[in-house]
Write an enzyme that holds these catalytic residues in place. Structure first.
Site, PDB file in Angstrom:
ATOM      1  N   SER A  20      37.674  62.499  31.358  1.00 25.45           N
ATOM      2  CA  SER A  20      37.766  61.141  30.800  1.00 25.45           C
ATOM      3  C   SER A  20      38.345  61.203  29.395  1.00 25.45           C
ATOM      4  CB  SER A  20      36.384  60.489  30.772  1.00 25.45           C
ATOM      5  OG  SER A  20      35.514  61.192  29.907  1.00 25.45           O
ATOM      6  N   ASN A 104      24.390  62.240  28.870  1.00 25.74           N
ATOM      7  CA  ASN A 104      24.035  60.980  29.532  1.00 25.74           C
ATOM      8  C   ASN A 104      23.550  59.913  28.552  1.00 25.74           C
ATOM      9  OD1 ASN A 104      24.711  62.428  31.733  1.00 25.74           O
ATOM     10  ND2 ASN A 104      22.659  62.548  32.628  1.00 25.74           N
ATOM     11  N   THR A 149      42.102  12.928  35.454  1.00 21.17           N
ATOM     12  CA  THR A 149      41.204  13.568  36.423  1.00 21.17           C
ATOM     13  C   THR A 149      42.054  13.704  37.688  1.00 21.17           C
ATOM     14  OG1 THR A 149      40.344  11.505  37.327  1.00 21.17           O
ATOM     15  CG2 THR A 149      39.143  12.405  35.460  1.00 21.17           C
ATOM     16  N   HIS A 150      41.883  14.764  38.417  1.00 20.80           N
ATOM     17  CA  HIS A 150      42.751  15.083  39.572  1.00 20.80           C
ATOM     18  C   HIS A 150      44.212  15.159  39.143  1.00 20.80           C
ATOM     19  CE1 HIS A 150      39.284  13.891  42.110  1.00 20.80           C
ATOM     20  NE2 HIS A 150      39.146  12.929  41.212  1.00 20.80           N
ATOM     21  N   SER A 271      65.203  32.512  29.124  1.00 22.25           N
ATOM     22  CA  SER A 271      65.546  32.997  30.459  1.00 22.25           C
ATOM     23  C   SER A 271      66.712  33.968  30.314  1.00 22.25           C
ATOM     24  CB  SER A 271      65.955  31.815  31.325  1.00 22.25           C
ATOM     25  OG  SER A 271      66.799  32.242  32.357  1.00 22.25           O
ATOM     26  N   LYS A 277      66.517  27.402  28.600  1.00 22.50           N
ATOM     27  CA  LYS A 277      65.095  27.580  28.905  1.00 22.50           C
ATOM     28  C   LYS A 277      64.253  28.014  27.721  1.00 22.50           C
ATOM     29  CE  LYS A 277      63.710  28.105  33.118  1.00 22.50           C
ATOM     30  NZ  LYS A 277      62.509  27.490  33.616  1.00 22.50           N
ATOM     31  N   ASN A 279      60.506  29.160  28.024  1.00 24.83           N
ATOM     32  CA  ASN A 279      59.399  29.326  28.973  1.00 24.83           C
ATOM     33  C   ASN A 279      58.079  29.670  28.275  1.00 24.83           C
ATOM     34  OD1 ASN A 279      61.083  28.900  31.189  1.00 24.83           O
ATOM     35  ND2 ASN A 279      61.684  31.049  31.246  1.00 24.83           N
ATOM     36  N   GLU A 284      51.289  31.792  30.145  1.00 24.62           N
ATOM     37  CA  GLU A 284      51.195  32.242  31.548  1.00 24.62           C
ATOM     38  C   GLU A 284      50.522  33.610  31.614  1.00 24.62           C
ATOM     39  OE1 GLU A 284      55.102  30.043  33.475  1.00 24.62           O
ATOM     40  OE2 GLU A 284      55.361  31.928  32.434  1.00 24.62           O
ATOM     41  N   TYR A 311      21.990  58.935  35.939  1.00 26.54           N
ATOM     42  CA  TYR A 311      23.438  58.963  35.695  1.00 26.54           C
ATOM     43  C   TYR A 311      24.198  59.483  36.908  1.00 26.54           C
ATOM     44  CZ  TYR A 311      27.969  60.134  33.790  1.00 26.54           C
ATOM     45  OH  TYR A 311      29.319  60.210  33.593  1.00 26.54           O
ATOM     46  N   GLN A 316      31.600  56.944  34.716  1.00 26.21           N
ATOM     47  CA  GLN A 316      32.707  57.267  33.809  1.00 26.21           C
ATOM     48  C   GLN A 316      33.879  56.291  33.992  1.00 26.21           C
ATOM     49  OE1 GLN A 316      33.754  61.415  32.937  1.00 26.21           O
ATOM     50  NE2 GLN A 316      35.628  61.075  34.107  1.00 26.21           N
ATOM     51  N   LYS A 319      34.572  52.827  31.928  1.00 28.47           N
ATOM     52  CA  LYS A 319      34.936  52.735  30.503  1.00 28.47           C
ATOM     53  C   LYS A 319      36.282  52.045  30.290  1.00 28.47           C
ATOM     54  CE  LYS A 319      34.041  57.096  29.668  1.00 28.47           C
ATOM     55  NZ  LYS A 319      33.793  58.406  29.032  1.00 28.47           N
TER      56      LYS A 319
HETATM   57  N1  ARG Z   1      32.440  61.830  30.549  1.00 22.76           N
HETATM   58  C1  ARG Z   1      31.200  61.327  31.020  1.00 22.76           C
HETATM   59  C2  ARG Z   1      31.293  59.788  31.084  1.00 22.76           C
HETATM   60  O1  ARG Z   1      32.163  59.262  30.537  1.00 22.76           O
HETATM   61  C3  ARG Z   1      30.103  61.678  30.096  1.00 22.76           C
HETATM   62  C4  ARG Z   1      28.774  61.944  30.728  1.00 22.76           C
HETATM   63  C5  ARG Z   1      28.817  63.075  31.643  1.00 22.76           C
HETATM   64  N2  ARG Z   1      27.521  63.458  32.062  1.00 22.76           N
HETATM   65  C6  ARG Z   1      27.306  64.283  33.109  1.00 22.76           C
HETATM   66  N3  ARG Z   1      26.085  64.545  33.387  1.00 22.76           N
HETATM   67  N4  ARG Z   1      28.292  64.745  33.819  1.00 22.76           N
HETATM   68  O2  ARG Z   1      30.501  59.128  31.687  1.00 22.76           O
END
Ligand code: ARG
Length: 485
Positions: A20, A104, A149-150, A271, A277, A279, A284, A311, A316, A319
């Site tokens: 990660s 964790n 409305t509508h 455009s 144009k 836009n 959007e 955990y 992971q 995130k």
């Molecule tokens: N990289 C992990 C995460 O983002 C951190 C925690 C990992 N813990 C484990 N017991 N493998 O969630």
């Protein structure tokens, strides 16, 4: 570094799959600060020596300004930082930093610190956007427009009333996020892998050092739970749907068919082929990115729903959904605020459209009610007036005596009263008469603007109190670090 009981290293493909490290750049600083608080607590509770603390803290301090080498083979930022501390401080001291904690509780600490900062940024941006809506509404207390409305013309109203409605809607987003913060700002640190630790740590002291309002007490809850993430992203999803609806209104109103507003050039795109144009791409995209955030919420809830307590590495994955939610919504708020402040309002066109339709129909019916006639009867009379005006392609005010007589047929209502009411009812008189609390009436605009202005200033001071509390805790922590190193 952690693979003590495992024979082989990960292949490059597996490492890339499991890592990660790229997502973790968003929490690197929180991980360092969290580790500093943990180290100071270990020292204060005589679990490590001052010399150990000094070495660990100064390696962490140097890391604040370093760019991390993400190709180091570490699975995540926690492993990378710890391995660098051990490298710099030596195993004898650096190897003690991870005493009585786990990745964790560490990762969820970092996420909570990141979300609480994002909430505070978002709340301040929300207040700026709300303030811009209220300030522009101040200039449009006399700007007549049709309400729909509508998507069909419904009643005559004022542009200030529309802007104040959006300010109120966003105020609830502010309040929701302000409340959510209280549940986010609880420290999980020291919960360990799931069941706590035999080492005599002080969880309350790390919580205080890091500016938390309390601790997530139960260590299973502290390490397993991501309901606070779901809550945060749900609140932001609601906020984004509100911004998306404002965007839709502005997109419709900026078409040449409506021409109620003109967006400033900086918030439009040309455009590639049609030179004329202009836009509304930016608005959007707000609609489009709202879908992405709703997708993030779905991804988070789907990840959590089938997970056993404790955990699991699945966690992971959520995130990146958090980071993208914060990034998009903060930008969306900044952009909507600037769009509101820079758009041109075509007051003449709004008024023309309002007056060319029979939007005073309900006002006529209500005036007849004041003559003691039941509303169901006045609704019918007014309906016939609209029909006659529509058929003869003229406004209600131009109906003949004969036509007015027709409108009261089958009732005991004197057509003279109807004539009198028609001749004294206009869009302006209708807005003067609109007295109900929270309505489009002229007087209500004034009252609501002053009330909202007061509220914004109270919320601003609540926010600065909250910002200062975290800032002063982190400053105090820095002082402790500086004293030891
Ligand atoms: N990289 C992990 C995460 O983002 C951190 C925690 C990992 N813990 C484990 N017991 N493998 O969630």
């Amino acid at each position: 570094m952690y693979r003590s009981r495992l024979g082989t290293d990960l292949s490059n493909i597996t490492l890339d799959y499991v890592s990660s490290i790229n997502d973790d750049s968003e929490i690197a600083l929180y991980d360092i600060i969290g580790s500093q608080a943990h180290t100071i607590m270990l020292f204060q509770n005589k679990i490590i020596t001052k010399n150990d603390a000094k070495k660990i803290l100064s390696s962490l301090e140097n890391m604040k300004n370093e760019k991390f080498d993400t190709s180091s083979g570490a699975e995540d930022i926690h492993e990378l930082i710890e391995s660098l501390v051990i490298k710099k401080a030596g195993m004898a001291s650096g190897g003690k930093m991870h005493t009585a904690r786990s990745r964790n509780d560490q990762v969820v600490l970092d996420i909570r610190m990141k979300i609480r900062d994002d909430i505070n940024i978002m709340c301040n941006c929300l207040l700026d956007t709300i303030e811009s809506l209220v300030s522009v509404s101040q200039n449009h207390q006399k700007t007549i427009m049709p309400f729909y409305t509508h998507l069909q013309q419904a009643q005559a109203g004022l542009f200030s009333h529309y802007l104040l409605a959006q300010a109120d809607i966003l105020s609830r987003d502010f309040q929701r996020l302000f409340e959510t913060f209280k549940r986010i700002n609880q420290s999980p640190l020291g919960a360990g892998p799931i069941g706590g630790t035999s080492i005599t740590i002080d969880r309350h002291s790390t919580a205080k050092m890091l500016g938390f309002d309390g601790v997530v007490e139960n260590s299973i809850d502290a390490t397993s739970t991501r309901d606070f993430v779901a809550e945060y992203v749900a609140m932001v999803s609601i906020l984004m749907t509100n911004l998306s609806r404002i965007s839709e209104d502005f997109i419709i109103w900026s078409t040449s068919e409506f021409s109620f507003i003109e967006l400033s050039d900086e918030f439009t795109s040309p455009s590639s082929v049609m030179p004329q144009k202009k836009n509304p791409d930016i608005l959007e995209l707000t609609r489009g990115k709202t879908a992405e955030i709703i997708g993030n919420l779905t991804a988070i809830l789907s990840t959590i729903k089938g997970l056993a307590s404790g955990y699991g590495r699945d966690l992971q994955q959520i995130k990146s959904s958090i980071w993208s939610t914060s990034k998009i919504s903060i930008s969306a708020l900044l952009i909507i605020k600037s769009i509101v402040l820079t758009m041109k309002v075509n007051t003449k066109q709004m008024k023309k459209v309002t007056e060319s339709s029979n939007l005073i129909a309900l006002d006529i019916a209500e005036k007849l009610v004041q003559e003691g006639i039941p509303f169901r009867v006045t609704h019918k009379i007014s309906g016939v007036l609209v029909q006659l005006a529509h058929n003869s392609k003229k406004p209600i005010s131009k109906l003949t005596v004969l036509e007015i007589k027709k409108s009261v047929e089958g009732t005991s209502v004197d057509p003279k009263i109807v004539s009198e009411i028609i001749s004294t009812t206009s869009v302006v008189s209708s807005l003067k008469d609109r007295k109900s609390f929270g309505s489009s009436g002229y007087d209500e605009q004034k009252r609501m603007i002053s009330d909202r202005t007061q509220k914004i200033s109270i919320w601003r001071s609540n926010m600065s109190e909250r910002d200062n509390k975290i800032k002063s805790s982190i400053d105090e922590l820095q002082k402790l670090v500086d004293e030891i190193i």
